[in-house]
Write a protein that holds these residues in place. Structure first.
Motif, mmCIF file in Angstrom:
data_model
loop_
_atom_site.group_PDB
_atom_site.id
_atom_site.type_symbol
_atom_site.label_atom_id
_atom_site.label_comp_id
_atom_site.label_asym_id
_atom_site.label_seq_id
_atom_site.Cartn_x
_atom_site.Cartn_y
_atom_site.Cartn_z
ATOM 1 N N TYR A 114 6.955 1.100 -5.006
ATOM 2 C CA TYR A 114 5.553 1.305 -4.668
ATOM 3 C C TYR A 114 5.124 0.224 -3.695
ATOM 4 O O TYR A 114 5.734 -0.839 -3.605
ATOM 5 N N ILE A 115 4.065 0.549 -2.987
ATOM 6 C CA ILE A 115 3.437 -0.444 -2.132
ATOM 7 C C ILE A 115 1.943 -0.416 -2.440
ATOM 8 O O ILE A 115 1.380 0.656 -2.720
ATOM 9 N N GLU A 116 1.318 -1.569 -2.427
ATOM 10 C CA GLU A 116 -0.034 -1.647 -2.978
ATOM 11 C C GLU A 116 -0.890 -2.600 -2.148
ATOM 12 O O GLU A 116 -0.852 -3.821 -2.361
ATOM 13 N N PRO A 117 -1.675 -2.103 -1.215
ATOM 14 C CA PRO A 117 -2.619 -2.994 -0.523
ATOM 15 C C PRO A 117 -3.734 -3.397 -1.478
ATOM 16 O O PRO A 117 -4.089 -2.646 -2.399
ATOM 17 N N THR A 164 -9.949 -12.070 0.251
ATOM 18 C CA THR A 164 -8.499 -12.076 0.097
ATOM 19 C C THR A 164 -7.964 -10.700 0.469
ATOM 20 O O THR A 164 -8.418 -9.688 -0.069
ATOM 21 N N LEU A 165 -7.020 -10.675 1.393
ATOM 22 C CA LEU A 165 -6.351 -9.438 1.778
ATOM 23 C C LEU A 165 -4.878 -9.581 1.462
ATOM 24 O O LEU A 165 -4.287 -10.625 1.742
ATOM 25 N N GLY A 166 -4.307 -8.557 0.891
ATOM 26 C CA GLY A 166 -2.908 -8.704 0.529
ATOM 27 C C GLY A 166 -2.189 -7.394 0.402
ATOM 28 O O GLY A 166 -2.779 -6.306 0.476
ATOM 29 N N ILE A 167 -0.900 -7.532 0.240
ATOM 30 C CA ILE A 167 -0.034 -6.375 0.055
ATOM 31 C C ILE A 167 0.968 -6.726 -1.039
ATOM 32 O O ILE A 167 1.518 -7.831 -1.078
ATOM 33 N N ASN A 168 1.160 -5.799 -1.957
ATOM 34 C CA ASN A 168 2.138 -5.967 -3.027
ATOM 35 C C ASN A 168 3.222 -4.906 -2.872
ATOM 36 O O ASN A 168 2.940 -3.783 -2.448
ATOM 37 N N ARG A 183 12.755 -5.151 -12.680
ATOM 38 C CA ARG A 183 11.613 -4.954 -11.777
ATOM 39 C C ARG A 183 11.491 -6.157 -10.853
ATOM 40 O O ARG A 183 11.498 -7.306 -11.310
ATOM 41 N N LEU A 184 11.340 -5.866 -9.574
ATOM 42 C CA LEU A 184 11.092 -6.902 -8.581
ATOM 43 C C LEU A 184 9.695 -6.671 -8.007
ATOM 44 O O LEU A 184 9.352 -5.554 -7.653
ATOM 45 N N ARG A 185 8.880 -7.714 -7.958
ATOM 46 C CA ARG A 185 7.540 -7.597 -7.378
ATOM 47 C C ARG A 185 7.375 -8.696 -6.328
ATOM 48 O O ARG A 185 7.666 -9.862 -6.591
ATOM 49 N N LEU A 186 6.894 -8.298 -5.169
ATOM 50 C CA LEU A 186 6.639 -9.246 -4.089
ATOM 51 C C LEU A 186 5.180 -9.143 -3.684
ATOM 52 O O LEU A 186 4.615 -8.050 -3.660
ATOM 53 N N ARG A 187 4.600 -10.289 -3.369
ATOM 54 C CA ARG A 187 3.183 -10.280 -3.003
ATOM 55 C C ARG A 187 2.977 -11.233 -1.839
ATOM 56 O O ARG A 187 3.518 -12.346 -1.838
ATOM 57 N N ALA A 188 2.190 -10.791 -0.874
ATOM 58 C CA ALA A 188 1.785 -11.653 0.236
ATOM 59 C C ALA A 188 0.289 -11.459 0.434
ATOM 60 O O ALA A 188 -0.168 -10.328 0.586
ATOM 61 N N GLU A 189 -0.466 -12.572 0.412
ATOM 62 C CA GLU A 189 -1.913 -12.468 0.548
ATOM 63 C C GLU A 189 -2.434 -13.572 1.454
ATOM 64 O O GLU A 189 -1.821 -14.628 1.595
#
Lengths: 402, 108
Positions: free
Chosen positions: A306-309, A355-359, A369-375
């Motif tokens: 999944y991708i999550e803005p 705050t703007l980000g993408i997960n 499960r791998l989760r990456l986040r950049a904000e």
């Protein structure tokens, strides 16, 4: 809390987890955060590990956190280069007041937390938790208990939570706290500060329909004791910002906080995408009120990805006792507020955060499960000399169940 | 030394604040525009999503499959929530709302 005490807590938790039944499920979740502000301000590297064991009616969890923090943080002193006072800098050389606008620090924080969840027969779930943390200038101990009761037909769940925290605050260099609103040149030292907090939460979660969940929480928190930041400074300066003296700040010895929080989770009818939105209104007796809006849209790429803005908007009013500097009278004497309370801490200013980000999430296997986040976080302040702040937030998390 | 009233402080800082507020208003408009874009994208599916959200029904046990999904939980990532709690506790004056937990840090 000493290293020996932390070791004992870990040993106790490990023993509790080792006594497993063959049907127990385990999960290890780990995460690493890199938080970095612009202009060589604060940098934080944080590592978190959670070990969870799920049994038939009980879930046990142990959490470890290690923070490494460094950089330079605004002290509250104004950034004027025109000063009537000269101090000796940390290196032994003469320094002007303008050098006190930022303070450099290098610190490490460690935290251990324990949690127990017990699911009773009558749709009652009890949670018990505790945490201890220590850093070079702050010790904290806290416990919490909550009860969640699901209604008949499982249409909703009531939640009641209580938490108690005890903090000890002191300067890392002296182990003491400065006298509130005392001149830095003639400061007197007090013993370390103590503070206790009690927080209560009352919440209700309702199933609106087969694809929508809504939550509403109300929280009240009362803290008593030392609330001042022992490093923060407020400058006494004239109308031209010529600094006459710097003083240590002083905050009230109590704080009453309230908040109203709402959350909505909805999966779209025509896909597996889901919306997560939240709003919080906050108000305290320091005069701070704030609004927080959060929104995430999870777009399912496949069964495993999944991708999550995400976006978060925040605005707050300033505290009643916040001021950029202390005024001076006709005789160039600092004007001390009658209440003996003043702070130039930019975080008590009127401010806005965006705050703007993408997960991104990926499950290599059904058990991992791998989760990456950049904000990107941007803040704007109303009157503080450091009128803006921006930071990049990067987080990587990985969990495995077995 | 205490020679004047507390209120003199606030009137002197107002002039400084007015000049800064123009910058803040412009930049906060950017944040508002971004939020509106998000809302616009959200409503691309039309009014049906909004109707689906507010529609109420008594959900039977066999209809709870969607609600049991990991991505339908109120807290989908405890690690992210824990980090967010710490960051915003350190950078803002507000705390709490979604849970209660004892313990803290010296960051505010």
């Amino acid at each position: 809390m000493s290293g020996t005490d932390i070791s004992r807590a870990l040993s106790f938790a490990a023993l509790a987890l080792v006594g497993v039944e063959s049907t127990a499920e385990w999960e290890v979740d780990s995460s690493h955060l890199s938080y970095s502000e612009s202009d060589d301000r604060v940098s934080v590297s944080k590592t978190l590990i959670d070990l969870t064991q799920r049994r038939d009616q009980t879930t046990l969890s142990v959490g470890l956190v290690n923070d490494t923090m460094s950089g330079a943080s605004p002290t509250g002193a104004i950034r004027s280069s025109d000063s009537a006072v000269t101090y000796t800098g940390a290196s032994g050389s003469a320094a002007t007041e303008s050098n006190y606008a930022k303070s450099h620090f290098d610190d490490q924080r460690r935290q251990v937390s324990l949690g127990v969840e017990h699911r009773h027969e009558n749709d009652l779930v009890m949670n018990y938790g505790g945490a201890v943390s220590r850093e070079s200038d702050f010790d904290s101990f806290g416990v919490n208990i909550s009860a969640a009761k699901t209604t008949r037909h499982k249409a909703g769940t009531y939640l009641l939570g209580l938490a108690y925290t005890q903090d000890t605050i002191y300067r890392s260099d002296t182990g003491t706290t400065p006298e509130p609103l005392s001149n830095m040149q003639s400061r007197r030292e007090y013993s370390e500060g103590e503070r206790t907090s009690v927080e209560a939460l009352l919440g209700y979660t309702h199933v609106l329909n087969r694809r929508t969940l809504a939550q509403m929480n109300m929280t009240v928190s009362r803290s008593q004791g030392y609330h001042t930041d022992p490093y923060k400074i407020i400058s006494a300066a004239d109308a031209n910002d010529r600094i006459l003296a710097n003083f240590y700040e002083a905050r009230p010895d109590s704080r009453l906080r309230t908040s109203l929080f709402g959350k909505l989770v909805h999966q779209r009818r025509d896909s597996k995408d889901s919306l997560h939105t939240s709003y919080r209104f906050y108000l305290d007796d320091w005069g701070v009120s704030s609004h927080t809006v959060g929104f995430r849209y999870r777009h399912v790429l496949s069964d495993r990805q999944y991708i999550e803005p995400a976006i978060r908007l925040y605005s707050q009013s300033d505290a009643d006792f916040y001021q950029r500097k202390l005024q001076v009278d006709e005789g160039n004497n600092p004007v001390i507020p009658d209440e003996g309370i003043a702070s130039a801490d930019y975080r008590l200013d009127s401010l806005r955060s965006t705050t703007l980000g993408i997960n991104y999430g990926f499950s290599p296997t059904p058990a991992t499960r791998l989760r990456l986040r950049a904000e990107y976080l941007a803040q704007r302040f109303s009157t503080a000399d450091f009128s803006s702040m921006s930071a990049v937030i990067l987080q990587a998390s990985f969990s495995i169940s077995f | 030394m205490k020679s004047h009233s507390w209120h003199q402080v606030n009137s002197a800082s107002a002039t400084v604040a007015n000049g800064v507020n123009d910058r803040i208003c412009h930049r906060s408009r950017v944040g508002n525009i971004i939020a509106l874009v998000f809302i616009f994208l959200l409503t691309q599916s039309g009014c049906s999503t909004f109707k689906d959200i507010i529609e109420t029904e008594q959900v039977k046990p066999w209809q709870r499959g969607t609600l049991a999904r990991d991505d339908m939980q109120l807290n989908t990532d405890r690690m992210r929530q824990s980090v967010d709690d710490h960051i915003y506790f350190s950078k803002e004056a507000s705390t709490g709302g979604s849970n209660v937990q004892g313990g803290g840090c010296g960051c505010n």
